[in-house]
Every structure is written in C-alpha cells, then in structure tokens.
Scaffold this motif. Sequence first.
Motif, short mmCIF file in Angstrom:
data_model
loop_
_atom_site.label_atom_id
_atom_site.label_comp_id
_atom_site.label_asym_id
_atom_site.label_seq_id
_atom_site.Cartn_x
_atom_site.Cartn_y
_atom_site.Cartn_z
N TYR A 208 0.83 -1.21 0.00
CA TYR A 208 0.00 0.00 0.00
C TYR A 208 0.86 1.25 0.00
CZ TYR A 208 -3.26 -3.56 1.53
OH TYR A 208 -3.99 -4.72 1.62
N ASP A 209 0.30 2.30 -0.57
CA ASP A 209 0.96 3.60 -0.58
C ASP A 209 0.28 4.48 0.47
OD1 ASP A 209 2.44 5.84 -1.17
OD2 ASP A 209 1.23 6.39 -2.92
N ILE A 210 0.79 4.43 1.69
CA ILE A 210 0.19 5.18 2.80
C ILE A 210 1.20 6.19 3.33
CG2 ILE A 210 -0.99 4.98 5.02
CD1 ILE A 210 -1.39 2.04 4.46
N LYS A 211 0.73 7.40 3.59
CA LYS A 211 1.63 8.47 4.03
C LYS A 211 1.96 8.37 5.53
CE LYS A 211 -0.25 11.76 0.65
NZ LYS A 211 -1.02 13.03 0.50
N ASN A 212 0.97 8.64 6.34
CA ASN A 212 1.22 8.76 7.78
C ASN A 212 0.80 7.50 8.53
OD1 ASN A 212 1.94 11.52 7.32
ND2 ASN A 212 -0.24 12.03 7.29
N TYR A 213 1.76 6.60 8.73
CA TYR A 213 1.43 5.38 9.47
C TYR A 213 2.62 4.97 10.34
CZ TYR A 213 4.45 2.46 6.54
OH TYR A 213 5.54 1.90 5.91
N SER A 214 2.33 4.14 11.34
CA SER A 214 3.38 3.58 12.18
C SER A 214 2.98 2.17 12.58
CB SER A 214 3.61 4.44 13.43
OG SER A 214 2.39 4.64 14.14
N LEU A 215 3.98 1.32 12.82
CA LEU A 215 3.75 -0.09 13.17
C LEU A 215 4.00 -0.31 14.66
CD1 LEU A 215 5.63 -1.78 10.17
CD2 LEU A 215 3.25 -1.03 10.29
N HIS A 216 3.11 -1.08 15.29
CA HIS A 216 3.22 -1.29 16.74
C HIS A 216 2.89 -2.74 17.10
CE1 HIS A 216 3.25 3.12 17.39
NE2 HIS A 216 2.46 3.11 16.33
N ILE A 217 3.55 -3.22 18.13
CA ILE A 217 3.25 -4.54 18.71
C ILE A 217 2.89 -4.29 20.17
CG2 ILE A 217 4.16 -6.82 19.27
CD1 ILE A 217 6.23 -6.25 16.94
N PHE A 218 1.77 -4.84 20.61
CA PHE A 218 1.28 -4.55 21.97
C PHE A 218 0.89 -5.87 22.64
CE2 PHE A 218 -1.67 -2.96 25.20
CZ PHE A 218 -1.02 -1.81 25.64
#
Length: 274
Positions: A208-218
């Motif tokens: 995907y072409d996504i601008k504002n994202y971040s990856l998290h593990i919880f």
Amino acid sequence: MKRILVPTDFSEHAENALKAAAIIAKKNKCEIFLLHLLELPNQMNDAMTSGGSIPEVMLFIKKANEKLQKIKEQPYLNGISVNASVQFERAFNGILSFNKKNKIDLIIMGSHGTSGIEEVLIGSNTEKVVRLSDIPVLVIKKDVGELNFKNIVFASDFSKEIRKPFKKMVEFVEIFDANLFLVMICTPNSFKTTLNAEKTMKDFIENYDIKNYSLHIFNDTNIENGITNFSKTIDADLIGLCTHGRTGLAHFFNGSISEDLVNHTTKPVITFKI
C-alpha cells in the motif's frame, strides 16, 4: 464512499450517528440515506400484505415521515443531499436489504457507550449488522462534536485475507488525512516473537501507498483488552477492525472481537468484512 446509510429510531444515539454522517458527507461530498424501520404487529402486517389499510398503519407512517422531515431540516445537514424513507421490516433485515437496493457504501449507527441496551437499532441489531454487513459499518457511541479522526488505530493479524478490506480502511483514513496506527496484539494464546510480528506487518504494508502510518506490537491478556488499552495510550479517535462475519456455532465458539469492542469501548469503531 459516496452513499451513507443512517438507520434511525429517533433516539439521541441515532442523532449522534447522523451528525457523524453529516461531517463525513461534507468532507467527501456524500449523499445520506436516512432510514426508519417500522415493525408492525401481525394484524397490521396482514392488512398491509392483503392490500388493506387501517388507521393505525397510516398514523405510524404519517408520524414517522413528520419526524424524518424535521430531522432533514436540522442546520448540521445544510448543503447535504438527504433521502429519508420509512420501511416496514425488522431492523436488522431492513438495514441489509436497503443496502443492496441502494448501493450503500457506509453504514453509520448509533449505540450506547458501555451501559445497557434499549433502542431497537442498537444492541443485538448493531452486533448483527457489524458481523454480517458486506460494507463498512461505523458505530458512534456519543456526540461526536467536530469528529476529527486524527489518530486511527487498525488492529489485525495482518494476514493475506485482510488485504482487500484494508483498502477500504485506507480510503477512510485519507478522507480525514489521519495518522494510522497499525497494531498487532500479542497474547498468551496468540504469541508471536517481535521479529516475526515485525516481518509480518512490514510485508503487509508494502502493498500500500500510505503516508502517515506507524507499526506497533502490543502485549496484553487478550485481544480485546489489547486493542482497548493500546487505543488509550495513543489517544485514538477511532478503532478499525476486520470481521469474519461468522454465524452459528462458528461464531459461538470463536466469539467476535468486533462485536465485543462495539459493546464495550466508548470510542467509535469501524468494521470491514473479510
């Protein structure tokens, strides 16, 4: 996302959903469909199906249409195309059949926060719509105010089957130019190492072409708690999920994270069927 359906029972919760729909409609030049469903006693149904007419039926129709007209005149709907209709059908069936006939793109429904269930269109009916609707369902819990979805959480296992519904999530994020927080919840029953979780998420997002994202593990005790607690830590405005639409015994034994969150969290939830 051009056609929004808002079922209404004329409650405060339904009005909250309509206010949210108005904000989205203005941002994305959408058309709103306002639907009131009448469930009539058997003798009235008999009169309707046999072509007869009884005063009670006409009174219900008249009162419902008067209320719908009043709603359409609310200032927050100015400049929006609003179609209002009354339909004789059970709430859950009526909502799904209306979608197919009118090619609806998004359903917005009102619901309580974490308190009891009373209105016709919430509770079990909302759960059924969330579980079985083929189109996205946005559940609103309270007055949305300005409805500025700036921080949106999308919780998933990021498997291949999520890719198609996730495209709709991306479209929704773009409407609000929001920050997207992608999170994988790890629990004692669904444990993944950090390295494996990170690889799964990175491989998924490359499509995907996504601008504002971040990856998290919880990490948490179960998935529902993990999504709720993570959403609090980043002050999320909206929670996004995919639902399998399970029915019968499969649903009973597997449960539904989407339905549980719709019932228990106070934050808005949007669901996408796999």
